[in-house]
Each structure stands twice: as structure tokens, then as C-alpha cells.
Design a protein around this motif. Structure first.
Motif, short mmCIF file in Angstrom:
data_model
loop_
_atom_site.label_atom_id
_atom_site.label_comp_id
_atom_site.label_asym_id
_atom_site.label_seq_id
_atom_site.Cartn_x
_atom_site.Cartn_y
_atom_site.Cartn_z
N GLU A 39 -60.05 41.17 -29.07
CA GLU A 39 -59.97 41.11 -27.60
C GLU A 39 -61.28 41.56 -26.99
O GLU A 39 -61.84 40.89 -26.10
CB GLU A 39 -58.82 41.99 -27.11
N LYS A 40 -61.81 42.71 -27.44
CA LYS A 40 -63.04 43.22 -26.87
C LYS A 40 -64.24 42.35 -27.23
O LYS A 40 -65.16 42.18 -26.44
CB LYS A 40 -63.26 44.67 -27.32
N ARG A 41 -64.20 41.78 -28.43
CA ARG A 41 -65.29 40.87 -28.80
C ARG A 41 -65.31 39.65 -27.88
O ARG A 41 -66.38 39.20 -27.46
CB ARG A 41 -65.14 40.44 -30.26
N ASN A 42 -64.15 39.11 -27.57
CA ASN A 42 -64.07 37.97 -26.67
C ASN A 42 -64.58 38.32 -25.28
O ASN A 42 -65.31 37.54 -24.65
CB ASN A 42 -62.62 37.48 -26.58
N ILE A 43 -64.24 39.51 -24.80
CA ILE A 43 -64.71 39.96 -23.49
C ILE A 43 -66.23 40.11 -23.51
O ILE A 43 -66.94 39.68 -22.59
CB ILE A 43 -64.05 41.30 -23.10
N TYR A 44 -66.75 40.72 -24.59
CA TYR A 44 -68.19 40.91 -24.69
C TYR A 44 -68.92 39.57 -24.74
O TYR A 44 -69.95 39.38 -24.09
CB TYR A 44 -68.54 41.74 -25.93
N TYR B 295 -68.56 38.05 -21.05
CA TYR B 295 -69.03 38.78 -19.87
C TYR B 295 -70.03 39.90 -20.18
O TYR B 295 -70.52 40.55 -19.25
CB TYR B 295 -67.83 39.40 -19.13
N GLY B 296 -70.33 40.13 -21.45
CA GLY B 296 -71.30 41.15 -21.80
C GLY B 296 -70.76 42.56 -21.61
O GLY B 296 -69.55 42.79 -21.48
N GLU B 297 -71.66 43.52 -21.58
CA GLU B 297 -71.28 44.93 -21.49
C GLU B 297 -70.60 45.25 -20.15
O GLU B 297 -69.74 46.13 -20.09
CB GLU B 297 -72.51 45.81 -21.68
N GLU B 298 -70.99 44.53 -19.10
CA GLU B 298 -70.35 44.76 -17.81
C GLU B 298 -68.87 44.44 -17.88
O GLU B 298 -68.03 45.12 -17.29
CB GLU B 298 -71.04 43.92 -16.72
N GLY B 299 -68.55 43.37 -18.63
CA GLY B 299 -67.14 43.02 -18.81
C GLY B 299 -66.37 44.09 -19.57
O GLY B 299 -65.21 44.37 -19.24
N LEU B 300 -67.01 44.72 -20.55
CA LEU B 300 -66.36 45.81 -21.29
C LEU B 300 -66.10 47.00 -20.38
O LEU B 300 -65.05 47.64 -20.48
CB LEU B 300 -67.24 46.23 -22.47
N LYS B 301 -67.06 47.30 -19.49
CA LYS B 301 -66.87 48.41 -18.57
C LYS B 301 -65.68 48.14 -17.64
O LYS B 301 -64.85 49.03 -17.40
CB LYS B 301 -68.13 48.62 -17.74
N GLN B 302 -65.59 46.91 -17.13
CA GLN B 302 -64.49 46.58 -16.23
C GLN B 302 -63.15 46.59 -16.97
O GLN B 302 -62.13 46.99 -16.43
CB GLN B 302 -64.74 45.21 -15.59
N HIS B 303 -63.20 46.15 -18.22
CA HIS B 303 -61.99 46.17 -19.05
C HIS B 303 -61.51 47.61 -19.24
O HIS B 303 -60.31 47.89 -19.15
CB HIS B 303 -62.31 45.53 -20.41
N ALA B 304 -62.45 48.52 -19.49
CA ALA B 304 -62.09 49.93 -19.65
C ALA B 304 -61.56 50.51 -18.35
O ALA B 304 -60.58 51.26 -18.32
CB ALA B 304 -63.31 50.71 -20.14
N ALA B 305 -62.21 50.14 -17.24
CA ALA B 305 -61.80 50.67 -15.94
C ALA B 305 -60.40 50.20 -15.53
O ALA B 305 -59.69 50.89 -14.81
CB ALA B 305 -62.81 50.25 -14.87
N SER B 306 -60.02 49.01 -16.04
CA SER B 306 -58.70 48.48 -15.68
C SER B 306 -57.60 48.97 -16.61
O SER B 306 -56.47 48.52 -16.53
CB SER B 306 -58.74 46.95 -15.70
N GLY B 307 -57.94 49.85 -17.53
CA GLY B 307 -56.92 50.43 -18.40
C GLY B 307 -57.04 50.03 -19.85
O GLY B 307 -56.33 50.56 -20.71
#
Length: 346
Positions: free
Chosen positions: A82-87, A90-102
Motif C-alpha cells: 500500500e505504501k509503495r503504491n502511494i510513494y 505521489y512521492g514522499e508528500e503522499g506518504l505524509k498525507q497518508h500518515a496524517a489521515s491515519g
């Protein structure tokens, strides 16, 4: 010693928690794999780097400790689909938003000790290295065109190597010893060692060939390597070595490379050198560079064209283009021409 090692690992975890971004390199570059790397290739790459930069092997080396934390952080992301697909999207910014959303963002919830132990069974780094038998690395000098080094590209390379195949019969193997505990009385246990197997199916070496696609990144320098883990020479009861393509800039008809700068030579007629000229150079990506001049150009004169050199690897910066002008003098002059030149220049 064990207490200090535990404290070090917790410190590394804390470093990983704070790594919201890894500047300059992509996660795939850090693990030295391609973006299309399989889960198994990611594991092999992580295993190799984790052994190389493990704190036990680099005591007092702050840079190695940071590198160890970095590769654990990266592997924690890329090993999670899941996180690899986000990265990837969307790159690292996408990972940050993913973390911020729970969700669990890059490096969150990671435990360096857990990741390392999952690969090496809780044993020390030295014990693991001693257990691994490695085949020979294969290093191939790869000539790459300036065009590919300027724009990025890929090369298909034919590779032949020995491959282990099943063969008739059995053989003695190097299978691992398994440790277990047997109870011999109330509160008393005896540690036992048992070889998992005594014989394995026989194997033989067979020569096979196939194409490998080598990805060339913009701005790669001579001596940089593109690695294919465990694609080197195989060894029975061990891991294959690595295949490493070492970049070497191929000669070019127009340009000569020096680091991130380009050099070329342009020949002018005597008239062009004296009265000026209109001229362009076709660059490596076929855009035109205007090198025109209105004044006098002296023989061997060098002019710099800023930002028209090679790209710096993993950066938006570019080097410069240096043009050396040669002046083509006539081999002979008529008397009439000599007279006119004297009248004009005298």
C-alpha cells in the motif's frame, strides 16, 4: 554490550521516525534497485545493505549508522504494497498525507531490530556473514552514449552465465544446523543442535543467456554502477554474486565530456572569424544552441555557454558548454587578394 546495542537500536528508530524526507535520492536509489524491483529483489538488496552498514560493523561511524537507519526506513515503505503504491504515485508528500489521515506513513511504526531480525533470525551480523557463501561478483564495463547520459535511457545487454540446474543423484550439502531445547527435568533444559538435512538433490551448472535491461539515469558519471543483486556467478549452497554494470562514456563525434561540462570545437572561415557569423550547434537532445558572434573571433578562442552542459546526477543543475573556435586560413592567395587585404587592413 547487549544493553548498549539495544540503546543504539532505539536511537536509530528515533532517527527513522524523524526522516520525513530523504533528500536527493529516490527510495529505489537508496536500496540500489530499479523501480520495477520485485519483492524478492527488494529483500535481497536490503539484506546486502543492512549487513554492510550494520552498527556492529561500523562502531563509531555516524554516517554508516545514519545509512543503516535510512535503508531500514526505505525498506519499511517499499515492502508494504500500500505504501509503495502511494510513494510511486505521489512521492514522499503522499506518504505524509497518508500518515496524517491515519495510515502508517513512511517510517512510522518501524522497528529496526524487528526488520533486521526478521531477515537474520536474531543472530549477530558477524554470524550471518559467516554463514553466507557468496559467488563471485561480475563487473561489466558498459559503454553508454552521451545522448543516453544526457536524457536518460535504457540499454539491452546480452548476458550469459552459469545457472544451477537439478542433476541425478544426491550430494552432501551445507544445510544449516537447527538449535532447539529439550527439557531434561523440572526447570532444566538442554540445548541441542540438529542438522536439518544430510543430503540434497544433486545440481549441475548449465550455461544460459538472456537479455538484461540496464536503466541509465540522466547525468550518471563514469565509474557509477547499476547493480543486479544475485545475478553474478552462482555457488552451490550459497548466494550468487552480484552483476554490476560500470558506466563508461562512449566517444562522441561532436562533444567531449569533462565531469558535468561539455566541450566541442567549431571551425570558422577566416572571413567568419573577422566579420562575425551566424551559427548554431545541435545539442544531444537536438535543441539548437546559438553560438553566433558579431565581432572578431580569435583562433583557439574559447566561449562558455552557461547551463548547456551535462545534467548533474539526481539534480536539476547542469554544467556548461565550452566551444573552442578554430580558424581555417586559406592555403594560398592571389596577388589581387593580397593587394585588397593590404588595402583593407593596412
Amino acid at each position: 554490550m547487549a544493553h548498549r546495542r539495544t540503546k543504539l537500536l532505539f536511537l536509530l528508530c528515533a532517527i527513522c521516525y524523524s526522516l520525513n524526507a530523504i533528500a536527493g535520492k529516490s527510495y529505489y536509489d537508496i536500496l540500489q534497485v530499479s523501480k520495477s524491483a520485485s519483492e524478492e529483489q527488494l529483500k535481497k538488496a536490503y539484506r546486502k545493505l543492512a549487513l554492510k552498514y550494520h552498527p556492529d560493523k561500523n562502531q563509531g561511524n555516524e554516517e554508516a549508522n545514519k545509512k543503516f537507519a535510512e535503508i531500514n526506513n526505505v525498506y519499511e515503505v517499499l515492502s508494504d504494497s500500500e505504501k509503495r503504491n502511494i510513494y510511486d504515485r505521489y512521492g514522499e508528500e503522499g506518504l505524509k498525507q497518508h500518515a496524517a489521515s491515519g495510515g502508517r506513513g513512511s517510517g512510522m511504526g518501524m522497528n529496526v531490530n524487528d526488520i533486521f531480525s526478521s531477515f537474520f533470525g536474531g543472530g549477530s551480523m558477524e554470524e550471518e556473514e559467516e554463514r553466507i557463501v557468496k559467488g563471485d561478483d561480475v563487473i561489466v564495463e558498459l559503454d553508454v552514449s552521451l545522448e543516453d547520459l544526457y536524457m536518460g535511457g535504457s540499454l539491452k545487454v546480452w548476458r550469459e552465465k552459469n545457472v544451477l540446474k537439478p542433476a541425478p543423484g544426491k550430494r552432501r550439502c551445507n544445510c544449516r544446523n537447527e538449535i532447539y531445547h529439550r527439557q531434561i527435568g523440572p526447570g532444566m533444559f538442554q540445548q541441542m543442535t540438529e542438522q536439518v538435512c544430510e543430503q540434497c538433490p544433486n545440481v549441475k551448472y548449465v550455461r544460459e543467456g538472456y537479455f538484461i535491461t540496464v536503466d541509465i539515469e540522466k547525468g550518471m558519471q563514469d565509474g557509477q554502477e547499476v547493480s543486479f543483486y544475485e545475478d553474478g556467478e552462482p555457488v552451490v549452497d550459497g548466494e550468487s554474486g552480484d552483476l554490476r554494470f560500470r558506466i563508461r562514456t562512449a566517444p562522441h563525434d561532436l562533444f567531449r565530456r569533462e565531469g558535468i561540462d561539455l566541450h566541442t570545437t567549431v571551425t570558422l572561415t577566416l572571413v567568419q572569424a573577422l566579420v562575425g557569423f551566424e551559427k548554431t550547434i545541435k545539442h544531444l537532445d537536438e535543441h539548437l544552441v546559438n553560438i553566433s558572434a558579431k565581432g572578431i573571433t580569435k583562433p583557439k578562442e574559447v566561449r562558455k555557454f552557461k547551463g548547456e552542459g551535462m545534467p548533474l546526477h539526481m539534480s536539476t543543475k547542469k554544467g556548461d558548454l565550452y566551444v573552442t573556435f578554430e580558424v581555417l586560413f586559406p592555403t594560398s592567395l592571389t596577388e589581387d587578394q593580397k593587394t585588397k587585404i593590404k588595402e583593407t587592413l593596412g
